[in-house]
Write a protein that holds these residues in place. Structure first.
Motif, mmCIF file in Angstrom:
data_model
loop_
_atom_site.group_PDB
_atom_site.id
_atom_site.type_symbol
_atom_site.label_atom_id
_atom_site.label_comp_id
_atom_site.label_asym_id
_atom_site.label_seq_id
_atom_site.Cartn_x
_atom_site.Cartn_y
_atom_site.Cartn_z
ATOM 1 N N VAL A 1 -24.660 79.365 23.313
ATOM 2 C CA VAL A 1 -24.086 78.238 24.106
ATOM 3 C C VAL A 1 -23.894 78.972 25.700
ATOM 4 N N THR A 2 -23.523 80.038 25.878
ATOM 5 C CA THR A 2 -23.325 80.687 27.054
ATOM 6 C C THR A 2 -24.675 81.363 27.289
ATOM 7 N N SER A 3 -25.909 80.745 27.451
ATOM 8 C CA SER A 3 -27.069 81.545 27.724
ATOM 9 C C SER A 3 -27.844 80.429 28.317
ATOM 10 N N PHE A 4 -28.920 80.574 29.263
ATOM 11 C CA PHE A 4 -29.891 79.605 29.562
ATOM 12 C C PHE A 4 -30.839 79.266 28.477
ATOM 13 N N ARG A 5 -30.944 80.096 27.245
ATOM 14 C CA ARG A 5 -31.653 79.818 26.251
ATOM 15 C C ARG A 5 -30.959 78.527 25.417
ATOM 16 N N ARG A 6 -29.851 78.034 25.762
ATOM 17 C CA ARG A 6 -29.128 77.122 25.187
ATOM 18 C C ARG A 6 -30.196 75.886 25.142
ATOM 19 N N SER A 7 -30.038 75.266 23.440
ATOM 20 C CA SER A 7 -31.015 74.239 23.514
ATOM 21 C C SER A 7 -30.233 72.932 23.252
ATOM 22 N N SER A 8 -30.642 71.725 23.432
ATOM 23 C CA SER A 8 -30.171 70.275 23.015
ATOM 24 C C SER A 8 -29.615 70.383 21.493
ATOM 25 N N ARG A 9 -30.662 70.939 20.820
ATOM 26 C CA ARG A 9 -30.386 70.868 19.368
ATOM 27 C C ARG A 9 -29.111 71.563 19.041
ATOM 28 N N GLY A 10 -29.232 72.909 19.856
ATOM 29 C CA GLY A 10 -28.034 73.762 19.591
ATOM 30 C C GLY A 10 -26.646 73.105 19.795
ATOM 31 N N MET A 11 -26.483 72.244 21.085
ATOM 32 C CA MET A 11 -25.344 71.837 21.603
ATOM 33 C C MET A 11 -24.969 70.598 20.716
ATOM 34 N N LYS A 12 -26.143 69.909 20.164
ATOM 35 C CA LYS A 12 -25.724 68.923 19.069
ATOM 36 C C LYS A 12 -25.135 69.369 18.043
ATOM 37 N N ALA A 13 -25.478 70.455 17.610
ATOM 38 C CA ALA A 13 -24.698 71.197 16.521
ATOM 39 C C ALA A 13 -23.555 71.504 16.504
#
Length: 499
Positions: free
Chosen positions: A476-488
Motif C-alpha cells: 500500500v505504500t508503494s507505486f506497485r500498489r494495485s486497485s485490487r490490493g486497495m479493494k482488499a
C-alpha cells in the motif's frame, strides 16, 4: 518574581559585579559577576560538550554519579542551608527542609529515569502488524534553567535534577537575590562529574536570563517566576523556537467543607499562608469556608495566627524581595477599603522588611487581595453557602496552580472540579513533596511539568521507531500498489471497523 524582573545595571559592555544581601540586615553576603551574552554563550558551548559525554554514560552510570551527588548534598546540608538563610532570610530549619525535599526528588529522578525513559515497545495495531514499534526518549542536550528566589534550591532542582537524570547538561541562571545558592549547588557536583561543565551557573540580572534564552545551543528553557516575566521569556525563546516549561505564580485557594477537621484545616491554612513569609507560589492565599462552620474555623485561624511573629528569630523571616512589601501593603489596604474586616493585623503589620501576620475576612471577590497574587503573609477568609459556590470562586481567577481541600467525605469529589494542576486533600502543599507526582499549572500559572515521570519526559524528545519485520501481502505504500490490493484493504477495514 525572579531575576528577570530586575533591569541590568551599569554600562553595556563594562565588566560588572553585583552584591548579594542578607534581607534581614542588609549585610553583603557575596559578590558575583554579571555575565554578559558572550559569557553565557561560552557557558552553553561548554555545556554542549559535557552533554554529549553525559548522555554517552548511559542510565546506570548517570544514576551512580547522581547518587554520589545526593550523598554530597546530605553531607553539606547545613552549609548549604546557611547560604539559603543568608540570601533569603528564612529560618535555618525552613532552609534545611527545602534541601531535604530537593534531595528526595534527586534520588527519585536518578533511580526512575531508565524505567521512564528507556526504550519501550508499543503495539503496532492490526493494520501494521508487520511492524515492531518502539519509543525512546532522547536527551535534549543543554537545558537552561531560570530560577526564583523564594525557594532557591527546591524549585530549580525540580528542573535541574530531572534534566540531569534524563541525560542533559544544565546552565542555571539563579535569581540575582540568591546567586550564592546556585553557585554552591553547582560546586557540590563538580568533582563528581570530573570537573566537566555539566552543571554551570551564570549570574546577573534580566539581560543575563535573556542571553540564556537566546543562546543557540539551548535546547529548552525551564522558567519559574511571575506571569509577566514568563511572557517576556516566551517571546525571547520564540526567536529561535526554543521550547519552554513555564511555572508562574498562583492565587491558590483552600476549600473547607462542613465536615472538615477544623483544627487541622486552620493549622494548614495558617501554615500555608504564612510560612516563608507567604512567599510560596503554592501556598494558601484564599480560603472559602462553608457558613455552617465558618465562625469556629475563623476563630481557630485567628488564634493560631496571633501566636506567630516575623523576624530574624521569629516563626518566619523577612520579605526576600523589597519590592514585594508594597504589593502586600496595597492588597491589605484594598481589602479593608472594600469592606473586609481585619481579624489579625492590618496596615500597621506591613513594615519595611518584616510583615506580621494579617488575616482579613469577608473580602469582596473583586479586591486585588483576591484576584492578584499577594506573595506575602496575608490570608483572606471568605464564607460561602455551599461547596458549589466555593468551587466557583476558587476557579474564578486566571491562575490555576495548586489548591487545598479539607473534607472528610468529599475531598476527591471536590478536587476533580478544581481548575488547577495539583490538589492537596486534608493536608497542605503535600503534592510538592511527592517525587512521583507532576508539578505545574494551567492558565496564568503556566504549562509543562516538572517532577515525576512527566518531569523526566519534559527534558527529552520522544523518538518513534517502526521496524518492518516482514512485508505485507498487499503493497500500500508503494507505486506497485494495485486497485485490487486497495479493494482488499478496504474490505479488511470495513470488516474490522465498520460494524
Amino acid at each position: 518574581m525572579t531575576a528577570t524582573d530586575t533591569p541590568l545595571p551599569g554600562v553595556s559592555g563594562t565588566p560588572a559585579t553585583f552584591e548579594s544581601l542578607d534581607p534581614r540586615t542588609g549585610d553583603v553576603v557575596g559578590t558575583h559577576p554579571v555575565h554578559d551574552a558572550d559569557a553565557v554563550a561560552a557557558a552553553v558551548a561548554r555545556a554542549e560538550d559535557a552533554a554529549q559525554w553525559w548522555a554517552s554514560l548511559g542510565f546506570p552510570e548517570r544514576r551512580r554519579r547522581l547518587g554520589e551527588w545526593r550523598k554530597a548534598l546530605v553531607r553539606r546540608i547545613d552549609d548549604l542551608a546557611r547560604v539559603v538563610t543568608e540570601e533569603t532570610g528564612k529560618p535555618i530549619d525552613d532552609a534545611r527542609l527545602e534541601l531535604v525535599l530537593a534531595i528526595d526528588h534527586l534520588d527519585w529522578a536518578a533511580k526512575h529515569a531508565e524505567r521512564v525513559l528507556g526504550r519501550r515497545m508499543v503495539l503496532p495495531g492490526a493494520l501494521m502488524s508487520n511492524q515492531a514499534a518502539s519509543v525512546t526518549y532522547v536527551p535534549i542536550g543543554v537545558v537552561g534553567v531560570i530560577g526564583p528566589w523564594n525557594y532557591p534550591v527546591f524549585t530549580p532542582m525540580g528542573s535541574i535534577a530531572y534534566a540531569l537524570a534524563a541525560g542533559n547538561a544544565v546552565v542555571f541562571k539563579p535569581s540575582e537575590l540568591t546567586p550564592g545558592v546556585g553557585v554552591a549547588l553547582a560546586d557540590s557536583l563538580a568533582e563528581i562529574v570530573d570537573g566537566r561543565a555539566l552543571f554551570q551557573v551564570v549570574t546577573g540580572f534580566g539581560e543575563t536570563g535573556a542571553s540564556l534564552c537566546r543562546a543557540p545551543g539551548i535546547g529548552k528553557i525551564s522558567f519559574t517566576g511571575s506571569t509577566a516575566t514568563a511572557k517576556r521569556v516566551m517571546a525571547t525563546c520564540a526567536e529561535r523556537l526554543t521550547p519552554v516549561v513555564i511555572e508562574c505564580g498562583g492565587k491558590d485557594p483552600m476549600i473547607v467543607d462542613a465536615d472538615a477537621d477544623l483544627a487541622a484545616a486552620a493549622d494548614a491554612a495558617v501554615w500555608g499562608g504564612m510560612s516563608n513569609a507567604g512567599q510560596t507560589c503554592v501556598g494558601v492565599e484564599r480560603v472559602y469556608v462553608l457558613d455552617a462552620v465558618a465562625e469556629e474555623f475563623i476563630a481557630k485561624v485567628v488564634g493560631t495566627a496571633r501566636t506567630l511573629r516575623s523576624g530574624s528569630t521569629g516563626d518566619y523571616g523577612p520579605m526576600t524581595s523589597p519590592a514585594q512589601v508594597d504589593v502586600v501593603r496595597r492588597h491589605v489596604e484594598d481589602a479593608l477599603g472594600r469592606g473586609g474586616r481585619a481579624m489579625v493585623g492590618g496596615p500597621e503589620s506591613v513594615q519595611q522588611q518584616f510583615i506580621e501576620p494579617v488575616v482579613i475576612v469577608d473580602v469582596p471577590e473583586d479586591s486585588t487581595a483576591v484576584t492578584e497574587e499577594t506573595f506575602g503573609p496575608l490570608l483572606v477568609v471568605n464564607r460561602v453557602p455551599d461547596v458549589a459556590e466555593a468551587v466557583r470562586r476558587a476557579n474564578a481567577t486566571g491562575y490555576g496552580l495548586g489548591a487545598t481541600v479539607f473534607s472528610k467525605n468529599r475531598g476527591e469529589e471536590i478536587a476533580t472540579q478544581l481548575r488547577c494542576g495539583m490538589v492537596a486533600i486534608n493536608g497542605v502543599i503535600s503534592f510538592a513533596g511527592v517525587p512521583s507526582l507532576p508539578f505545574g499549572g494551567v492558565g496564568d500559572s503556566g504549562f509543562g511539568r516538572i517532577h515525576g515521570a512527566d518531569g523526566l519526559r519534559e527534558f527529552t524528545r520522544p523518538q518513534a521507531v517502526a521496524r518492518q519485520r516482514f512485508p505485507l501481502p498487499i503493497a500500500v505504500t508503494s507505486f506497485r500498489r494495485s486497485s485490487r490490493g486497495m479493494k482488499a484493504l478496504l474490505g479488511v477495514v470495513r470488516l474490522r471497523y465498520g460494524r
